[in-house]
Design an enzyme around this catalytic site. Structure first.
Site: not given
Length: 255
Positions: A118, A122, A177, A196, A199, A208, A238
């Site tokens: 996306h 990052d 996300h 992302c 989770k 976020n 993450h």
């Protein structure tokens, strides 16, 4: 986290996570036995580690700068014959350079193509490094649009919906996300990179959500379950990898 010591998570062959630390950047960080030969984890610098999660599939974890609190982000290096694919670039061009060097000189499978899942930094910060080396970067048409609108580096090859790239399938499940969150499926290993959009199991909230579509996210997760019923390992953007239960966990966090 100090500059002398990097602690990373190693995925053992039974998918249990255990701490592993090294103080020697650029040297193997672990020799946990896996189906592949050679070390299963490397520390490239104090802010980059790479670990094998399945035969031919490596998770790279990069740390952000102080502005983001040294926050870790996951991506992949996927072996593809004599070459490899890079999924997401890390937080900076320098991190991308290190990942390309590791793939070429240590893995001995230079990166031939890359994917940005996306438009956030990052996932895209290292695109200029890839472009300078004539490495194509794939992303959704919406990723190109959003990256352009936000002044971020832009993928060079765009598509919509789904496409095959070497040993992986790239699939857009719908917004979550972000409007452009892309999944990467490696059928041979049963590894699904959720980025992302998914989770980790320890997450207490969605993190976020500035660019999220909370209304669409549940249906997008259901499409993911339907599309990839054979997924055995799910990697979030993450945090620690898990199994398909991470999809349900993510659903439980959506208000």
């Amino acid at each position: 986290m100090t500059s002398q010591r990097l602690c990373a998570l190693v995925l053992t062959p039974v998918l249990m996570l255990a701490p592993a630390c090294t103080s020697t950047p650029g040297r193997p960080a672990s020799t946990v036995a896996t189906p592949d030969t050679g070390p299963s984890e490397y520390t490239l610098t104090e802010d980059i580690s790479v670990r094998r999660i399945a035969p031919g599939v490596w998770v790279h974890t990069t740390l952000s700068g102080p502005d983001f609190g040294r926050y870790p982000a996951n991506g992949l290096v996927i072996e593809d014959g004599a070459e490899s694919l890079l999924v997401d670039t890390g937080w900076s061009p320098a991190q991308t350079e290190h990942l390309l060097t590791w793939a070429k000189e240590t893995l001995r499978k230079p990166v031939r193509a890359a994917v940005s899942t996306h438009f956030h930094v990052d996932r895209t910060a290292g695109i200029p490094v890839l472009v300078a080396r004539n490495i194509p970067v794939y992303g959704l048409e919406d990723t190109v649009k959003l990256a352009t609108e936000h002044g971020r580096p832009v993928p060079t090859e765009s598509f919509s919906g789904a496409r095959t790239l070497g040993p992986v399938e790239l699939f857009f499940p719908g917004a979550g996300h972000a409007r452009d969150n892309l999944l990467v499926w490696h059928r041979d290993s049963g590894v699904l990179f959720g980025g992302c959009f998914v989770k980790d199991g320890a997450a207490k909230d969605l993190g976020n959500v500035e660019d999220a579509d909370l209304a669409a996210w549940p249906a997008s997760l259901e499409r993911t379950r339907e599309r990839f019923p054979e997924a055995r390992v799910v990697i979030p953007g993450h945090g620690a990898p898990g199994g398909p239960e991470l999809l349900e966990h993510t659903r439980s966090l959506i208000p």
